[in-house]
Design an enzyme around this catalytic site. Structure first.
Site, PDB file in Angstrom:
ATOM      1  N   GLU A  45      -9.384   0.017  -7.184  1.00 28.39           N
ATOM      2  CA  GLU A  45      -8.628  -0.700  -6.571  1.00 28.39           C
ATOM      3  C   GLU A  45      -9.279  -2.229  -6.181  1.00 28.39           C
ATOM      4  O   GLU A  45     -10.513  -2.064  -5.631  1.00 28.39           O
ATOM      5  CB  GLU A  45      -8.424  -0.154  -5.251  1.00 28.39           C
ATOM      6  CG  GLU A  45      -7.390   1.152  -5.302  1.00 28.39           C
ATOM      7  CD  GLU A  45      -6.672   1.637  -3.745  1.00 28.39           C
ATOM      8  OE1 GLU A  45      -6.622   0.620  -3.041  1.00 28.39           O
ATOM      9  OE2 GLU A  45      -6.318   2.598  -3.647  1.00 28.39           O
ATOM     10  N   CYS A  77      -3.881   5.876  -5.245  1.00 29.93           N
ATOM     11  CA  CYS A  77      -3.464   4.519  -5.212  1.00 29.93           C
ATOM     12  C   CYS A  77      -2.039   4.737  -5.624  1.00 29.93           C
ATOM     13  O   CYS A  77      -1.525   4.816  -6.770  1.00 29.93           O
ATOM     14  CB  CYS A  77      -3.981   3.703  -6.279  1.00 29.93           C
ATOM     15  SG  CYS A  77      -3.441   1.748  -5.823  1.00 29.93           S
ATOM     16  N   HIS A 136      -1.168  -5.169 -10.464  1.00 33.38           N
ATOM     17  CA  HIS A 136      -1.746  -4.058 -11.104  1.00 33.38           C
ATOM     18  C   HIS A 136      -1.748  -4.360 -12.740  1.00 33.38           C
ATOM     19  O   HIS A 136      -0.921  -4.688 -13.355  1.00 33.38           O
ATOM     20  CB  HIS A 136      -0.959  -2.771 -11.027  1.00 33.38           C
ATOM     21  CG  HIS A 136      -1.148  -2.213  -9.650  1.00 33.38           C
ATOM     22  ND1 HIS A 136      -2.121  -1.064  -9.188  1.00 33.38           N
ATOM     23  CD2 HIS A 136      -0.420  -2.334  -8.358  1.00 33.38           C
ATOM     24  CE1 HIS A 136      -1.958  -0.848  -8.038  1.00 33.38           C
ATOM     25  NE2 HIS A 136      -1.108  -1.565  -7.484  1.00 33.38           N
ATOM     26  N   GLY A 162      -0.422   2.104  -7.559  1.00 27.64           N
ATOM     27  CA  GLY A 162      -1.122   2.243  -9.030  1.00 27.64           C
ATOM     28  C   GLY A 162      -0.148   2.865  -9.715  1.00 27.64           C
ATOM     29  O   GLY A 162       0.133   2.908 -10.892  1.00 27.64           O
ATOM     30  N   CYS A 217       0.807  -1.121  -0.026  1.00 32.63           N
ATOM     31  CA  CYS A 217       0.104   0.179   0.138  1.00 32.63           C
ATOM     32  C   CYS A 217       0.934   1.279   0.000  1.00 32.63           C
ATOM     33  O   CYS A 217       1.230   1.637   1.032  1.00 32.63           O
ATOM     34  CB  CYS A 217      -0.999  -0.099   1.257  1.00 32.63           C
ATOM     35  SG  CYS A 217      -1.852   1.279   1.231  1.00 32.63           S
TER      36      CYS A 217
HETATM   37  N1  LIG Z   1      -6.111  -2.204  -3.311  1.00 34.98           N
HETATM   38  C1  LIG Z   1      -4.630  -2.402  -3.305  1.00 34.98           C
HETATM   39  C2  LIG Z   1      -4.026  -2.378  -2.115  1.00 34.98           C
HETATM   40  C3  LIG Z   1      -4.159  -0.728  -1.604  1.00 34.98           C
HETATM   41  C4  LIG Z   1      -3.324  -0.024  -2.498  1.00 34.98           C
HETATM   42  C5  LIG Z   1      -3.264   1.520  -1.997  1.00 34.98           C
HETATM   43  N2  LIG Z   1      -4.160   2.098  -2.156  1.00 34.98           N
HETATM   44  C6  LIG Z   1      -1.798   2.252  -2.518  1.00 34.98           C
HETATM   45  O1  LIG Z   1      -1.768   3.463  -2.373  1.00 34.98           O
HETATM   46  O2  LIG Z   1      -0.972   1.634  -3.296  1.00 34.98           O
HETATM   47  C7  LIG Z   1      -4.627  -4.114  -3.512  1.00 34.98           C
HETATM   48  O3  LIG Z   1      -5.564  -4.720  -3.299  1.00 34.98           O
HETATM   49  O4  LIG Z   1      -3.422  -4.460  -3.851  1.00 34.98           O
END
Ligand SMILES: N[C@@H](CCC[C@H](N)C(=O)O)C(=O)O
Length: 264
Positions: free
Chosen positions: A199, A208, A150, A211, A73
């Protein structure tokens, strides 16, 4: 028994952060969902549990609001040095991260991106540079692992894509055995990208961090971006830079909003 928490965010990607360095905190998927609920709980995109480190300053575990535990994260990783008030090393299931305080936030070395299909994982072998797949108006994505998986679609206008409609379909496609995060990105120049993310386990978020890392890494791999890039997300801007050893250095804000106690 009351539970002390910190509410924090990185560009509006918001977190409930629990500091368990002085005492264990029991969490399971149901309790995470209860804490993350924006009506009956505290509300957050992800729940972050900080613990005592052995080889590192601290450990960090991450759950999405749907209760799924995940590997990385980025925005929350910038919150850790802000919460501690100092530079720190952080052990995660995806490896050790180095975070240092910077103006109004932090800079984090998110490590080197992964491009091999098995690392993501995909259900079968595929060229992850330009994948021969598509969903609706979106096709030919890149796939990148930055601790978590991703997909990156380069499009003309990320805000013309109905991500709330197509995101869940892609997230749960059988091609992704562990589901996947979905990014749509428009390259404005070799130094500027506009992007949005659906996400995994959290839906549309204001930002993200992983991301942004994945989008930058995909653009670099395709020869489309310079070694330092500004990425504009709905909640604000992050700066991504590639180090000499190929690591992703992410810089941006991280804010402590309030602390509180809950009986959840
Ligand atoms: N939704 C992501 C985990 C969280 C990512 C986060 N918001 C970030 O800032 O990187 C997943 O399920 O991999």
């Amino acid at each position: 028994m009351t539970l002390r928490f910190h509410k924090m965010h990185g560009l509006g990607n918001d977190f409930v952060v629990i500091d368990a360095r002085k005492g264990a905190v029991a969490l399971d998927a149901a309790r995470v969902r209860a804490l993350a609920d924006r009506r009956t709980g505290i509300g957050c995109d992800q729940l972050i549990l900080i613990g005592p480190g052995t080889e590192t300053d601290v450990t960090m575990r991450i759950w999405n609001g749907d209760g799924s535990e995940v590997q990385a994260c980025g925005n929350a990783t910038r919150c850790v040095p802000v919460l501690l008030g100092r530079d720190c090393t952080i052990e995660t299931v995806a490896g050790t991260l180095h975070a240092r305080l910077a103006d109004n936030g932090a800079t984090v070395d998110m490590g080197a991106p992964r491009f091999d299909w098995e690392a993501l994982p995909l259900a079968f072998a595929m060229d992850t540079r330009r994948m021969p797949v598509g969903w609706g108006l979106l096709d030919t994505p890149a796939a990148v692992g930055v601790g978590n998986p991703h997909l990156v679609f380069f499009v003309d206008d990320p805000y013309a894509i109905d991500l709330a409609a197509i995101g869940p379909e892609i997230e749960t496609d059988p091609l992704f055995p562990e589901r996947i995060n979905v990014n749509v990105a428009g390259i404005r120049s070799r130094g500027e990208v506009v992007m949005r993310t659906w996400e995994r386990g959290a839906g549309l978020t204001q930002a993200c961090g992983t991301g942004a890392c994945a989008t930058f890494a995909a653009g670099r791999r395709l020869g489309l971006l310079d070694a330092t890039v500004r990425l504009d997300l709905p909640g604000g801007a992050l700066t991504l830079a590639e180090s000499d050893d190929g690591h992703l250095l992410m810089s941006g804000p991280a804010v402590h909003v309030f602390s509180g106690e809950t009986s959840l």
